[in-house]
Write a protein that holds these residues in place. Structure first.
Motif, PDB file in Angstrom:
ATOM      1  N   ARG B 300     -28.396  25.580 -51.533  1.00 32.88           N
ATOM      2  CA  ARG B 300     -29.733  25.857 -52.101  1.00 32.88           C
ATOM      3  C   ARG B 300     -30.819  25.149 -51.276  1.00 32.88           C
ATOM      4  O   ARG B 300     -31.860  25.727 -50.977  1.00 32.88           O
ATOM      5  CB  ARG B 300     -29.786  25.372 -53.559  1.00 32.88           C
ATOM      6  N   THR B 303     -31.363  26.902 -48.017  1.00 30.58           N
ATOM      7  CA  THR B 303     -32.117  28.150 -48.195  1.00 30.58           C
ATOM      8  C   THR B 303     -33.611  27.841 -48.347  1.00 30.58           C
ATOM      9  O   THR B 303     -34.474  28.484 -47.747  1.00 30.58           O
ATOM     10  CB  THR B 303     -31.600  28.901 -49.442  1.00 30.58           C
ATOM     11  N   GLU B 307     -36.931  28.754 -45.931  1.00 28.80           N
ATOM     12  CA  GLU B 307     -38.137  29.429 -46.414  1.00 28.80           C
ATOM     13  C   GLU B 307     -39.392  28.582 -46.199  1.00 28.80           C
ATOM     14  O   GLU B 307     -40.492  29.105 -46.102  1.00 28.80           O
ATOM     15  CB  GLU B 307     -37.990  29.729 -47.916  1.00 28.80           C
ATOM     16  N   ARG B 319     -30.419  27.996 -40.913  1.00 23.99           N
ATOM     17  CA  ARG B 319     -29.628  29.194 -41.239  1.00 23.99           C
ATOM     18  C   ARG B 319     -28.193  29.030 -40.690  1.00 23.99           C
ATOM     19  O   ARG B 319     -27.216  29.317 -41.392  1.00 23.99           O
ATOM     20  CB  ARG B 319     -30.279  30.443 -40.635  1.00 23.99           C
ATOM     21  N   ARG B 322     -26.315  26.705 -42.846  1.00 25.79           N
ATOM     22  CA  ARG B 322     -25.935  27.309 -44.128  1.00 25.79           C
ATOM     23  C   ARG B 322     -24.731  28.235 -43.946  1.00 25.79           C
ATOM     24  O   ARG B 322     -23.807  28.258 -44.756  1.00 25.79           O
ATOM     25  CB  ARG B 322     -27.122  28.110 -44.695  1.00 25.79           C
TER      26      ARG B 322
END
Lengths: 191, 345
Positions: B300, B303, B307, B319, B322
């Motif tokens: 989370r 992410t 953003e 990214r 993740r």
């Protein structure tokens, strides 16, 4: 019993008492506080600080160092820094007498008197306060040299109060002898 | 004052002032004050008074403070406090022309006022000192510059001006009281006697009573919520100031380096909520979640990091992490999780 000045009326049940408006005294208190606050904030403004307060502080440091040298204390001023014997002192903006003068100034301006007499009071206060402030600085140089552990006591507790005492004395003397008759009309004798 | 204006009897009273007597009284008060001060500081009462002020004021500063205590920094201490109360006692003793009951009442009221003023200036002084220590030490800006300047201005009004003006005002008031200017009106109200006499017992100024209480209540009812709402809005708005988010991040770094991970996490979260784009902040927040074994939270966070950050290269790194978070041989994972970057100075 004194005769009443022109324009004053004898109150019911006490013919000797003079007309008194409590709002006027309250107004003095309010004006005093406003002038004091505004003056202090004015002195904090950067242009005032750099244009007047700082140069005046440096000048005070220089004059006081000169006076201390005259009295036999090896003293050197550089800007607001003063080396007095073994002590090193920084003359801060609150130590230049301007704030003490502001006290007198606020009280004199808030007091009901004509403008020429107010200006006379301000001049008297300036001479008295700045003069005593120089004595104070010279004394503090000696204290810093001889009794450094007592510096805070003299700086904050003795001289701060002593200068307030002087301001009080100047205001009373001016109010008693130099402020003139109330409203610029007649001199009255209070009971 | 215009020439035709009515004379002012209180000013006339000053002109007939017993000058020498009142100046002598003031000098006596000053000498008594010096003696009292010697006793006050010599017996440890001054230190006890500072402690008395420091404890509740310090507790209040901690309670209302937005940031937790900075690790490794000593708590702020009150170094000095003006001695208006001591001077007040001296003035009280020399005001011999004022009857005892009124003198005692005036002393009590004035002492309460001085105590309140000292308490307020203690709170402001401690808060400013804490901010200064945090900035000069680990470089944490717990107060924004505008906040620091506003608090310093308030402290100036609550501490510096009373320090300079307090004795002067006390001397003026005591002199007026000693010449009878502040004598009580018939019926017990404190006001000037000529005023009471001239009005025959009627009051013409602002009078106490229901109207005044009502006015005070209405003012308080409007002003207090306004102050609270303004403060709440400001507290909310400051969270989005980059300097404020940076302070949270720097504080979190200190906790992180001391291995106090829950506290570090709280501060990193506050920094990210304020829009921090610091690579270090997001990496360490991910790392804390990962070390805790909370893989879902780590994902989370990554992410959100993708953003939030505007740097495309950095977003791409997040990214990659993740996507590779479970792959032990992934360079992205090792780069971000295994070797977090050192804190910036």
């Amino acid at each position: 019993m004194e005769s009443l000045p022109a324009g004053e009326t004898a109150p019911r049940g006490n013919p000797g008492a003079k007309q008194q408006n409590p709002v006027r005294f309250g107004w003095f208190v309010v004006l005093f506080c406003v002038y004091l606050l505004a003056g202090n904030l004015f002195l904090l403004l950067p242009p005032v600080r750099t244009g007047f307060v700082d140069p005046w502080t440096s000048a005070n440091a220089s004059w006081a160092a000169g006076a201390a040298r005259f009295l036999g204390l090896p003293c050197e001023a550089s800007g607001i820094m003063v080396s007095a014997g073994q002590g090193q002192l920084a003359i801060k903006p609150g130590c230049n007498g301007v704030h003490a003068l502001l006290l007198c100034l606020s009280a004199i301006l808030a007091y009901p008197a004509s403008w020429p007499r107010r200006l006379l009071g301000v001049a008297l206060a300036a001479v008295g306060v700045f003069g005593l402030n120089l004595v104070r600085l010279v004394n503090l140089f000696f204290v810093a040299d001889r009794f450094p552990s007592r510096l805070e006591f003299f700086h904050v507790y003795v001289w701060q109060t002593l200068i307030a005492l002087l301001a009080f004395g100047i205001f009373l003397v001016w109010g008693c002898f130099l402020a003139g008759a109330p409203g610029g009309t007649s001199r009255t004798v209070g009971g | 004052m215009p020439p035709g204006a009515p004379p002012e009897p209180w000013a006339a009273r000053l002109r007939s002032f017993p000058l020498r007597r009142e100046i002598f009284r003031a000098i006596l008060a000053f000498l008594l004050y010096l003696g009292f001060y010697w006793a006050w500081s010599g017996t440890g009462l001054h230190t006890a008074y500072l402690d008395l002020l420091s404890r509740p004021a310090g507790a209040l500063v901690r309670r209302l403070g937005h940031f937790p205590p900075v690790p490794g920094l000593p708590g702020p201490r009150l170094e000095s406090m003006h001695t208006l109360g001591v001077f007040l006692l001296a003035v009280f003793l020399v005001s011999t022309r004022v009857p005892w009951p009124r003198r005692v009442r005036a002393l009590a009221v004035s002492l309460v006022a001085v105590l309140a003023l000292d308490f307020v200036s203690a709170i402001l002084g401690l808060q400013l000192q804490a901010a200064k220590n945090a900035f000069e030490g680990p470089g944490i800006l717990i107060l924004l510059p505008v906040e620091y300047n506003a608090l310093e201005c308030l402290w100036y009004v609550a501490y510096v001006i009373p320090l300079q003006a307090g004795p002067f005002v006390l001397l003026i008031l005591s002199a007026l009281a000693n010449v009878g200017f502040l004598e009580p009106k018939r019926g017990g109200r404190e006001t000037s006697p000529p005023f009471a006499e001239e009005t025959g017992g009627k009051r013409t100024g602002i009078r106490p009573g229901r109207k005044r209480i009502l006015a005070l209540t209405v003012t308080a009812a409007v002003a207090l919520p306004a102050v609270v709402v303004t403060a709440a809005l400001w507290m909310r708005a400051r969270e989005f100031r980059p300097l404020h988010a940076g302070a949270h991040a720097r504080l979190a770094d200190l906790y992180f380096e001391r291995n106090e991970l829950p506290s570090a996490r709280t501060q990193y979260l506050a920094a990210t909520a304020g829009g921090s784009e610091s690579e270090r902040v997001w990496r360490r927040l991910t790392l804390i979640a990962y070390r805790k074994g909370d893989r879902a939270e780590a994902l989370r966070i990554l992410t959100r990091a993708m953003e939030t950050v505007r740097d495309p290269a950095l977003a791409e790194q997040f990214r990659a992490l993740r996507d590779d978070i479970d792959m032990e041989d992934s360079p992205a994972r090792n780069q971000i999780i295994a070797i977090p970057p050192p804190p910036s100075p």
